[in-house]
Design an enzyme around this catalytic site. Sequence first.
Site, short mmCIF file in Angstrom:
data_model
loop_
_atom_site.label_atom_id
_atom_site.label_comp_id
_atom_site.label_asym_id
_atom_site.label_seq_id
_atom_site.Cartn_x
_atom_site.Cartn_y
_atom_site.Cartn_z
CE LYS A 1 -0.12 22.53 -3.16
NZ LYS A 1 0.08 22.96 -1.43
CE LYS B 1 -3.81 24.57 -2.81
NZ LYS B 1 -2.78 24.42 -1.71
C1 PBG Z 1 1.17 24.33 0.96
C2 PBG Z 1 -0.24 25.06 0.71
C3 PBG Z 1 -0.47 26.22 -0.12
C4 PBG Z 1 -1.59 26.24 -0.38
C5 PBG Z 1 -2.45 25.35 0.89
N1 PBG Z 1 -1.38 24.66 1.13
C6 PBG Z 1 0.63 26.67 -0.90
C7 PBG Z 1 1.58 26.25 -2.05
O1 PBG Z 1 1.42 24.95 -2.26
O2 PBG Z 1 2.34 26.84 -2.24
C8 PBG Z 1 -2.39 27.28 -1.35
C9 PBG Z 1 -3.85 27.55 -0.58
C10 PBG Z 1 -4.33 28.85 -1.54
O3 PBG Z 1 -3.66 29.49 -2.39
O4 PBG Z 1 -5.30 29.41 -1.07
N2 PBG Z 1 1.11 24.29 2.53
#
Ligand code: PBG
Length: 325
Positions: A197, A251
């Site tokens: 991520k 992601k």
């Molecule tokens: C963190 C989380 C995020 C997203 C999913 N889980 C945000 C981040 O890491 O700041 C982002 C998903 C998206 O942008 O659609 N709980």
Amino acid sequence: MQFPDRRMRRLRRTPALRQLVAETSLSPPDLIAPLFVREGITQPEPIESLPGVVQHTQQSLVAEVGELQARGILAVIIFGVPAQKDPQGSAAYDPDGVAQVALRELRQSFGDDLVIMADLCIDEYTDHGHCGLLTPEGKVDNDATLEIYGRTACVQVEAGADIVAPSGMMDGQVAAIRSALDDQGHAETAILAYAAKYASGLYGPFREAVNVELPAGQDRRAYQQDWRNAREAVEEVRLDIAEGADMVMVKPAVTYLDVIARVRQEFDLPLGAYHVSGEYSLIKAAAANGWIDEQQVALEQLVAVKRAGADFVLTYFARDIAELL
Ligand code: PBG
């Protein structure tokens, strides 16, 4: 004019010919819908930067899932937006927290026909907006956070989740969650690890969706990945698998197709990709201006993610594209 008698256009002549030789397919079960449920509202709330997506009430959430199911979608992932936030993110692991109430209602309404995933993180629940507990100096405390994640996982499973999906990017989170689940008798619960991520600029609209704002000047770069790195992503995935992940995810999606392809090549576990909020909003905004065809570009991107090697895609387009398919 001389060229080898290999006319590639022969197989592109009609839709049926193109279908016959298509290398990649996309169908509703490949799509997982991220859904937001917010505590203390009586009407679904639109999310301005995510046109077409709302913060649901418990009631509207169940109705939405019914409609997704009718379109062939098998799985959803639930994000809770609590009424109260605190430094420990305690609503994340409160058995009566907003996400747990939703998980229970969905399980009751849909039984085992629905695969219910729970995003496992505390940033929606902390008043500082970080994904972990903070030290007195304001740093994200990796190891202290692990215990909280383990507790959250158990509460989510007891409420009805089939799969927990840790997204906080703490080191050791998959191992901590696996061992907490096993200790509490949840050996059959699967973990979908947000393994690779990135600290992406594409999460902006999501933060509106869950009412999260980091203090000015702060970001998540000390725990999410640097987007210059791809080999590092392979190592992240390797570690999560070693810690017990049942499925892994990359992601965001479209900016990281190379990472998806590499992970696909190296590992045989089910692989997902998260087509994130910013990826969705870019398409929506350009389409609203009449600059691109929304459905075509959405389909093109989701197919690209599968072509790169993902087995399934988390996407805010799930409903629309399932309908189209
Ligand atoms: C963190 C989380 C995020 C997203 C999913 N889980 C945000 C981040 O890491 O700041 C982002 C998903 C998206 O942008 O659609 N709980």
